[in-house]
Structures are given as C-alpha cells and as structure tokens.
Design a protein around this motif. Structure first.
Motif, PDB file in Angstrom:
ATOM      1  N   ASN A   8      50.227  48.640  55.732  1.00  0.00           N
ATOM      2  CA  ASN A   8      51.246  47.622  55.996  1.00  0.00           C
ATOM      3  C   ASN A   8      50.962  46.385  55.158  1.00  0.00           C
ATOM      4  N   THR A   9      52.010  45.769  54.643  1.00  0.00           N
ATOM      5  CA  THR A   9      51.875  44.482  53.978  1.00  0.00           C
ATOM      6  C   THR A   9      52.156  43.396  55.015  1.00  0.00           C
ATOM      7  N   LEU A  10      51.128  42.624  55.367  1.00  0.00           N
ATOM      8  CA  LEU A  10      51.226  41.638  56.433  1.00  0.00           C
ATOM      9  C   LEU A  10      50.796  40.262  55.925  1.00  0.00           C
ATOM     10  N   ARG A  11      51.075  39.239  56.722  1.00  0.00           N
ATOM     11  CA  ARG A  11      50.697  37.873  56.359  1.00  0.00           C
ATOM     12  C   ARG A  11      49.831  37.262  57.449  1.00  0.00           C
ATOM     13  N   VAL A  12      48.984  36.348  57.042  1.00  0.00           N
ATOM     14  CA  VAL A  12      48.103  35.664  57.982  1.00  0.00           C
ATOM     15  C   VAL A  12      48.899  34.567  58.688  1.00  0.00           C
ATOM     16  N   ILE A  13      48.931  34.610  60.033  1.00  0.00           N
ATOM     17  CA  ILE A  13      49.650  33.575  60.781  1.00  0.00           C
ATOM     18  C   ILE A  13      48.718  32.732  61.648  1.00  0.00           C
ATOM     19  N   LEU A  22      47.442  38.900  61.959  1.00  0.00           N
ATOM     20  CA  LEU A  22      48.362  39.291  60.895  1.00  0.00           C
ATOM     21  C   LEU A  22      49.698  39.704  61.507  1.00  0.00           C
ATOM     22  N   ALA A  23      50.784  39.345  60.825  1.00  0.00           N
ATOM     23  CA  ALA A  23      52.124  39.660  61.310  1.00  0.00           C
ATOM     24  C   ALA A  23      52.973  40.168  60.156  1.00  0.00           C
ATOM     25  N   PRO A  24      54.094  40.839  60.454  1.00  0.00           N
ATOM     26  CA  PRO A  24      54.975  41.356  59.395  1.00  0.00           C
ATOM     27  C   PRO A  24      55.605  40.238  58.578  1.00  0.00           C
ATOM     28  N   LEU A  25      56.081  40.619  57.404  1.00  0.00           N
ATOM     29  CA  LEU A  25      56.753  39.663  56.519  1.00  0.00           C
ATOM     30  C   LEU A  25      58.211  39.544  56.944  1.00  0.00           C
ATOM     31  N   VAL A  26      58.471  38.726  57.951  1.00  0.00           N
ATOM     32  CA  VAL A  26      59.835  38.524  58.447  1.00  0.00           C
ATOM     33  C   VAL A  26      60.092  37.031  58.565  1.00  0.00           C
ATOM     34  N   ASP A  27      61.355  36.686  58.608  1.00  0.00           N
ATOM     35  CA  ASP A  27      61.745  35.293  58.789  1.00  0.00           C
ATOM     36  C   ASP A  27      61.486  34.900  60.241  1.00  0.00           C
ATOM     37  N   SER A  28      60.661  33.882  60.436  1.00  0.00           N
ATOM     38  CA  SER A  28      60.343  33.454  61.793  1.00  0.00           C
ATOM     39  C   SER A  28      61.571  33.013  62.562  1.00  0.00           C
ATOM     40  N   GLN A  29      62.678  32.706  61.847  1.00  0.00           N
ATOM     41  CA  GLN A  29      63.906  32.311  62.528  1.00  0.00           C
ATOM     42  C   GLN A  29      64.517  33.471  63.317  1.00  0.00           C
ATOM     43  N   ASP A  30      64.066  34.685  63.003  1.00  0.00           N
ATOM     44  CA  ASP A  30      64.562  35.847  63.743  1.00  0.00           C
ATOM     45  C   ASP A  30      63.967  35.905  65.145  1.00  0.00           C
ATOM     46  N   TYR A  31      62.998  35.031  65.411  1.00  0.00           N
ATOM     47  CA  TYR A  31      62.339  35.030  66.708  1.00  0.00           C
ATOM     48  C   TYR A  31      62.484  33.648  67.349  1.00  0.00           C
ATOM     49  N   ASP A  32      62.725  33.616  68.659  1.00  0.00           N
ATOM     50  CA  ASP A  32      62.815  32.356  69.377  1.00  0.00           C
ATOM     51  C   ASP A  32      61.483  31.619  69.348  1.00  0.00           C
ATOM     52  N   ASP A  33      60.408  32.372  69.354  1.00  0.00           N
ATOM     53  CA  ASP A  33      59.077  31.790  69.352  1.00  0.00           C
ATOM     54  C   ASP A  33      58.205  32.655  68.452  1.00  0.00           C
ATOM     55  N   GLU A  34      57.471  32.031  67.537  1.00  0.00           N
ATOM     56  CA  GLU A  34      56.630  32.809  66.625  1.00  0.00           C
ATOM     57  C   GLU A  34      55.568  33.592  67.381  1.00  0.00           C
ATOM     58  N   ASN A  35      55.279  33.158  68.614  1.00  0.00           N
ATOM     59  CA  ASN A  35      54.320  33.895  69.424  1.00  0.00           C
ATOM     60  C   ASN A  35      54.854  35.268  69.806  1.00  0.00           C
ATOM     61  N   ASP A  36      56.181  35.471  69.625  1.00  0.00           N
ATOM     62  CA  ASP A  36      56.778  36.767  69.932  1.00  0.00           C
ATOM     63  C   ASP A  36      56.590  37.771  68.801  1.00  0.00           C
ATOM     64  N   GLU A  48      35.651  39.793  52.724  1.00  0.00           N
ATOM     65  CA  GLU A  48      34.598  39.266  51.855  1.00  0.00           C
ATOM     66  C   GLU A  48      34.777  37.774  51.592  1.00  0.00           C
ATOM     67  N   THR A  49      36.019  37.340  51.385  1.00  0.00           N
ATOM     68  CA  THR A  49      36.305  35.927  51.141  1.00  0.00           C
ATOM     69  C   THR A  49      37.292  35.438  52.186  1.00  0.00           C
ATOM     70  N   PRO A  50      37.204  34.176  52.605  1.00  0.00           N
ATOM     71  CA  PRO A  50      38.107  33.657  53.638  1.00  0.00           C
ATOM     72  C   PRO A  50      39.577  33.782  53.233  1.00  0.00           C
ATOM     73  N   LEU A  51      40.421  34.032  54.222  1.00  0.00           N
ATOM     74  CA  LEU A  51      41.857  34.115  54.006  1.00  0.00           C
ATOM     75  C   LEU A  51      42.504  32.788  54.368  1.00  0.00           C
ATOM     76  N   THR A  52      43.692  32.587  53.860  1.00  0.00           N
ATOM     77  CA  THR A  52      44.429  31.359  54.144  1.00  0.00           C
ATOM     78  C   THR A  52      45.723  31.687  54.868  1.00  0.00           C
ATOM     79  N   LEU A  53      46.242  30.705  55.619  1.00  0.00           N
ATOM     80  CA  LEU A  53      47.497  30.913  56.331  1.00  0.00           C
ATOM     81  C   LEU A  53      48.617  31.255  55.362  1.00  0.00           C
TER      82      LEU A  53
END
Length: 287
Positions: A8-13, A22-36, A48-53
C-alpha cells in the motif's frame, strides 16, 4: 482503503514514541474528522531514518497473531492472492509455519494442507486473507482457491507454469498463478520437479474445462519455428551438425529446448523438402 496482504502507498499522519500512524492517500475533506481515517502502525524499529508528517511510502500491510494490523517496510516473498514456493520452518498440532520474509512466519492450518508438512522442505503455497480469523494465511490445497479451468485461456496460448504436484497421469501445474492444469508424462520430455518454474503452451481445453499443457508448441507454427531453428543452426556451423535423430534426448533438449520426437519430425520434414541430408553421424545442408 487499506488492502491487507498487499503493498500500500500510505502517508504519515501522526508520530508516536513507538512508531508512526499511516493512512491512505485521500482528501481529508472526505471525512468529518481525520481521526476517522483508517490507519496502520509502522514500528519505529523498522525505520532506518525518521519519517516526517505527510511523507508517503510503500509498505506491506500484515496482521499479527492477534489479527491486529501492522505495516512493514519489508516486501514479503508472497502477497495475498499469489502462489509461490516457500520453505516450511516448523510444524505443530494445528498447522505449519513458513518463511515468507517477515518476522512472523506464515501459518498454514491443517485444514488447508494438501499433505502433511515437513519442516525444511519447500512447497507451493497460495496466500489468502481469512476474514474469520482476520489473519493472512497460506494453503497448499490449491484447488480451494484456483480452478481447473479459466475463461481467459485458449489453446495455443503461451503460459508460465509452476509445478505443484506429481500424479499418476503427469505433473500438476499452476498456470499464470490463475488456474490449474496438467502436463501429461508423455509431454514431459524434460525432468520436472515440484516447485519448478517452466514455460508451456495450452495444448487442449477439455469439455469439462480442464486444461492440458504441453512444454512445447505442437501446432504448425511450432513445427515451422523448429525447422527454421535447425536451418539457422546449420548455417551458423558451416552447414553440418552432429545432432542427429540418433542423439540423446537430453542433448536435443539442451540445444533446441524440444523433445526428441519433435526434433525427429522436424528433421523428417526438412529431409522431404530436400533441404538437408541425414547420415548416422551428422546432418548436412543441401547446397
């Protein structure tokens, strides 16, 4: 949104002391709350190396022994829906475990074993996601997941084959990781063994849909191709070859990747066309 058992291609949230969410590459506007957003955890120990948001990365999403999701940077030897050769590492009263490249070995429960598993040996395994246990599992009973027939195959198609069993009739093969077929002993002109990969040609699709596979093309195109290969070989070696109709089958296979029977038929056709002469010790181009 997150596919278990696949890359899966995911992003650090979010970042935590123990790892990253990690969460899917979607527009957060599709969710009422990003916690969803559906998330999976990537352990800090695996990075091996730190990740960034908002950083994106490809990870394999797996399940632990409790059925909880986790992400891994490591690409396993097999993903859900695939059929591969894996090595058994241990066996218990409820199943056997296989090395698939991750920290937690892949379990094949007894009900999904075609024959008892012997640790240290290699087997052809199909991986699947079991919704009942919420775990990625394996199976050597391939007919549970692959059919002995396929609508997408036609006679004459060239296919990739993986030998998974030997029977009285011949060698059972997985075709393009999508279907099951059979290479009859009479068509197995070269040595075959379980776990071996080879190319083949769909020889015949029976009325019941079952598929017969040949190791070589037996139609007119295949015969013409072999005849031309023989002529090209003769031209490349001064018009003479010591590979005759009396040569050993292994020598013929090593040179032309065909059976002795097919080679003899091609020689006979070229002889009738008066393109070659055949002697006990050599064949020669007709000048």
């Amino acid at each position: 949104m997150i596919t278990i058992g696949k890359i899966n291609t995911l992003r650090v949230i979010a970042e935590y002391p123990f790892g990253y969410a990690l969460a899917p590459l979607v527009d957060s506007q599709d969710y009422d709350d990003e916690n969803d957003l559906p998330t999976v955890t990537l352990s800090r120990d695996h990075v091996e190396t730190p990740l960034t948001l908002e950083q994106t990365l490809d990870v394999f999403v797996a399940t632990d022994q409790q059925g909880e999701l986790y992400a891994s940077i490591t690409v396993p030897h097999i993903q859900v829906g695939e059929t591969k050769v894996l090595k058994a590492v241990s066996a218990t009263h409820f199943g056997a475990f296989f090395d698939w490249g991750l920290e937690n070995d892949l379990l094949i429960p007894n009900d999904y074993q075609d024959t008892p598993i012997n640790p240290g040996m290699h087997y052809v395994v199909h991986s699947f996601f079991d919704e009942k246990t919420n775990r990625i599992l394996g199976a050597t009973r391939l007919h549970y997941f692959l059919k002995e027939g396929s609508a997408y195959l036609n006679e004459g198609d060239e296919v990739a084959c993986l030998v998974y069993a030997k029977s009285d009739l011949g060698f059972k093969v997985v075709i393009d990781e999508k279907a099951l077929g059979l290479i009859f002993h009479s068509d197995a002109f070269k040595p075959l063994k379980v776990g071996q990969k080879t190319t083949g040609v769909i020889k015949h699709i029976r009325e019941d849909g079952k598929i017969d596979v040949s190791l070589q093309r037996q139609d007119k195109t295949g015969r013409d191709t072999l005849q031309q290969a023989i002529l090209d070989d003769l031209h490349a070696h001064g018009g003479i070859s010591t590979l005759t109709d009396k040569s050993a089958p292994d020598a013929i296979y090593q040179h032309f990747n065909v059976s002795k029977a097919a080679y003899k038929k091609a020689l006979g056709a070229l002889y009738k066309q008066k393109k070659i002469t055949i002697n006990p010790d050599a064949i020669r181009l007709v000048k």
